[in-house]
Design an enzyme around this catalytic site. Structure first.
Site, short mmCIF file in Angstrom:
data_model
loop_
_atom_site.label_atom_id
_atom_site.label_comp_id
_atom_site.label_asym_id
_atom_site.label_seq_id
_atom_site.Cartn_x
_atom_site.Cartn_y
_atom_site.Cartn_z
N GLU A 84 -2.32 17.42 -11.04
CA GLU A 84 -2.72 17.79 -12.39
C GLU A 84 -4.19 18.17 -12.48
O GLU A 84 -4.90 17.81 -13.42
CB GLU A 84 -2.41 16.63 -13.37
N ARG A 110 -0.81 22.22 -13.89
CA ARG A 110 0.17 21.17 -14.21
C ARG A 110 -0.10 20.56 -15.57
O ARG A 110 0.81 20.01 -16.21
CB ARG A 110 0.16 20.09 -13.12
N HIS A 128 1.49 11.36 -27.64
CA HIS A 128 1.03 10.05 -27.16
C HIS A 128 0.21 9.32 -28.21
O HIS A 128 0.31 8.09 -28.35
CB HIS A 128 0.20 10.23 -25.89
N HIS A 147 9.69 8.44 -27.24
CA HIS A 147 8.79 9.41 -26.61
C HIS A 147 9.15 10.86 -26.92
O HIS A 147 8.30 11.66 -27.31
CB HIS A 147 8.76 9.18 -25.10
N GLU A 165 12.09 17.61 -24.26
CA GLU A 165 11.44 17.96 -22.99
C GLU A 165 12.07 19.20 -22.36
O GLU A 165 11.40 19.94 -21.65
CB GLU A 165 11.50 16.77 -22.02
N LYS A 167 4.39 11.28 -11.07
CA LYS A 167 3.47 10.58 -11.97
C LYS A 167 4.10 9.25 -12.36
O LYS A 167 5.19 9.21 -12.94
CB LYS A 167 3.19 11.43 -13.21
N HIS A 177 2.09 16.62 -25.75
CA HIS A 177 1.94 15.22 -25.36
C HIS A 177 0.64 14.58 -25.87
O HIS A 177 0.60 13.38 -26.10
CB HIS A 177 2.03 15.07 -23.85
N ASN A 208 1.98 19.03 -20.28
CA ASN A 208 1.66 18.10 -21.36
C ASN A 208 1.69 18.76 -22.74
O ASN A 208 1.15 18.20 -23.70
CB ASN A 208 0.28 17.47 -21.13
N LYS A 230 9.76 22.50 -13.55
CA LYS A 230 8.78 21.47 -13.24
C LYS A 230 8.43 21.46 -11.76
O LYS A 230 7.27 21.29 -11.38
CB LYS A 230 9.28 20.09 -13.67
N ARG A 285 0.82 -1.22 0.00
CA ARG A 285 0.00 0.00 0.00
C ARG A 285 0.85 1.27 0.00
O ARG A 285 0.42 2.32 0.47
CB ARG A 285 -0.99 0.00 1.18
#
Length: 374
Positions: free
Chosen positions: A242, A246, A257, A272, A191, A149, A253, A250, A232, A127
């Site tokens: 997000e 935030r 993606h 990527h 990036e 993330k 992205h 992206n 960042k 957990r």
């Protein structure tokens, strides 16, 4: 022998979950010292891929041993396809087999794939247990290792399964970037450029002036990584999960993606950072088409990406499958879709990106049809 300079430290302020990013040359040699200082008494499972492990695992394990940290190594196949349920269970099972406890740590030694996968495993095993990032790619050092993330891919899209789980420490050794293939370094540089294009036009201008020095290494490279991490960290501190600004991280992205998914995450076709590069160029051209962004700014952004050896057009991606239907289907699965409405990061110009909600599918389809037609 002269001592390595003191690392640059960037703090990610998240209350009880705050942590440091240490950036500079030679950090892998001192990783055990930094680990033991922040996680006293913790044991470690180091997760890496076979390529990275062959280059760097021995030094990391030796450093941990010198600091009295008990650690074992798990190696996985390299590549984006490793971000899967099967490999997630491999990591979790190894954590349990080693009888690691919640106070122990998973150490991710690798690029974004290993960091995302290992962080997800650490977030769900027991957990939630502790987690340290040792990013070995430029992309991971400036982006994926920071912010918590974590996740894996689904056949329906990239990063659709995961959790927010902040690391306890990030160690970005800029020396290890010398072992990267040139293509991987260029992909990570996309990036870096992203932070300038989001809201730091002065940083974008600095990159235009210093790109060659960054690629050559030395102080300019350390500063580029540190500036990216500061950018960042500031965004993450204000919007950890997000829910608001935030999402600006992206930029490029949503398109990227979708392109990666259509390319089936085949690194021979697209990695990527290359997808992000094409995506950022598409975002600027789409913004220009919508009358939001001056044409010269879109041209300038694309020109800098091209100067870095990055792709900016869908036609530059090898292979087939890039149809309007396929791209629209993948975009509809994006994480930023809200109750079926399309959300994009668009721009009013260099360093002036914003969250655009309720983007009309008709406008997007017309734009992509033009792009696909060349």
């Amino acid at each position: 022998m002269s001592e390595a300079p003191s690392p640059v430290s960037v703090r990610v302020e998240l209350g009880a979950r705050s942590y440091d990013i240490l950036i500079g040359p030679g950090l892998l040699q001192d990783a055990g010292h930094h680990f033991a200082a922040r996680l006293p008494g913790a044991r470690a499972l180091v997760v890496s891929d076979r390529t990275v492990a062959a280059l760097h695992a021995d030094r990391l394990l030796a450093s941990l041993a010198r600091a009295g940290v008990a650690a074992t190594l798990l190696t996985l196949p390299p590549g984006e396809t490793t971000k899967s349920f099967d490999h997630l269970m491999t990591v979790v099972d190894r954590i349990l087999a080693e009888r690691l406890e919640r106070g122990d740590a998973v150490v991710a030694l690798g690029g974004g794939v290993i960091g995302d996968l290992s962080g997800f495993a650490a977030g769900i095993a027991r957990r939630g247990m502790r987690f340290v990032q040792v990013p070995t790619s430029l992309l991971a050092q400036v982006d994926s290792s920071v912010g918590g993330k974590t996740g894996i891919n689904s056949p329906r899209g990239k990063n659709l399964v995961g959790v927010f789980h902040q690391p306890a420490l990030v160690l970005a050794d800029t020396d290890v970037l010398d072992t990267l293939p040139e293509r991987e370094f260029r992909a990570g540089y996309a990036e870096v450029v992203k932070y300038g294009l989001i809201d730091r036009p002065d940083f974008f201008e600095w990159l235009e002036a210093n790109r060659a020095a960054i690629f050559a290494g030395g102080p300019a490279r350390v500063e580029a990584v540190a500036a990216s991490c500061r950018a960042k960290a500031a965004v993450v501190a204000g919007d950890e999960r997000e829910d608001g600004d935030r999402a600006l991280l992206n930029l490029g992205h949503t398109f990227g993606h979708a392109l990666e998914s259509v390319a089936r995450y085949d690194p021979a076709r697209l990695v990527h950072g290359e997808g992000v590069s094409v995506g950022m160029a598409l975002a600027h051209r789409f913004s220009r088409r919508l009358g939001l962004c001056p044409g010269q700014d879109a041209v300038r952004a694309e020109a800098h990406l091209r100067a870095a050896g990055l792709p900016t057009r869908i036609q530059e991606i090898p292979g087939e499958g890039f149809t309007l239907e396929a791209l629209m289907d993948r975009i509809a699965q994006d994480k930023k879709v809200t109750r079926g409405s399309l959300t994009f990061i668009l721009t009013h110009g260099l360093g002036r990106s914003f969250v655009a909600r309720d983007v009309a599918p008709e406008a997007l389809g017309a734009f992509l049809a033009e792009e696909l037609a060349g």
